[in-house]
Design an enzyme around this catalytic site. Sequence first.
Site, short mmCIF file in Angstrom:
data_model
loop_
_atom_site.label_atom_id
_atom_site.label_comp_id
_atom_site.label_asym_id
_atom_site.label_seq_id
_atom_site.Cartn_x
_atom_site.Cartn_y
_atom_site.Cartn_z
N SER A 38 15.70 34.95 61.21
CA SER A 38 16.43 36.13 61.73
C SER A 38 17.23 35.83 62.98
O SER A 38 18.13 36.59 63.33
CB SER A 38 15.45 37.27 62.01
OG SER A 38 14.62 36.99 63.11
N LYS A 92 13.81 38.49 69.22
CA LYS A 92 15.13 39.08 69.03
C LYS A 92 15.93 38.95 70.32
O LYS A 92 15.41 38.59 71.37
CB LYS A 92 15.03 40.56 68.66
CG LYS A 92 14.19 40.86 67.42
CD LYS A 92 14.80 40.31 66.14
CE LYS A 92 13.90 40.59 64.94
NZ LYS A 92 14.41 39.94 63.71
#
Length: 224
Positions: A38, A92
């Site tokens: 990701s 993230k």
Amino acid sequence: MQRLTRLLANNKGFLTFMLCMFMFRSAVADWNVVPTGSMQPTIEVGDRIVVDKAAYDLRVPFTHVSLLHRADPQRGDIVVLDSSAAGERLVKRVIGVPGDQIALLQNHLYVNGKAAEYRFTQVAGIRDDREDPALYAMENTGQLSHAVRWSIAAQGHTRDFGPVTVPPDQYLLLGDNRDNSADSRYFGFFPRNEITGRATRVALSLDPGNHYLPRADRWGAALR
């Protein structure tokens, strides 16, 4: 019982060392294995990343209780968090801080109404590109610049998000792999107290798609 007491007494030094190490990893610095793509291309699958657990708070070991507030996450920081919404630990990038208005229009980022600038770039060595060819670009908001990955297969699909305004004590987080990341577009804003540290560099990297052989060029690489 006597045997256990003797065992503890004979290994007191080792047990003390292990306890101190676990406390250090919980409150000061840690390393995490990244199992998903990701955050590609910034963080590759199989990277072991160094996490500064004291970047934002000094916490009671093994808890989220802050003893000393040091700083708040800034746009562009790569953060590690224990997300209750996702039910797992996430890595993230901070895109929106409290008060920011954030939008994606055809996957192009707008921060407080200002469009990010994009410059296409070449990235080699991403194994996922074999089955999911991608475009790479440097995303520049004026305050930060980093690479993002767009899946070619997703081109033409609606990839709009927002605009949304980040509430107090919340953060909007996205993955750099914009078409393959479960982030604030799915889970909403992430609370400040779930952010446990800042990822600073790659400690070492092993390629799971190539018999876990080391990627020597990534060892010690700074994360930006």
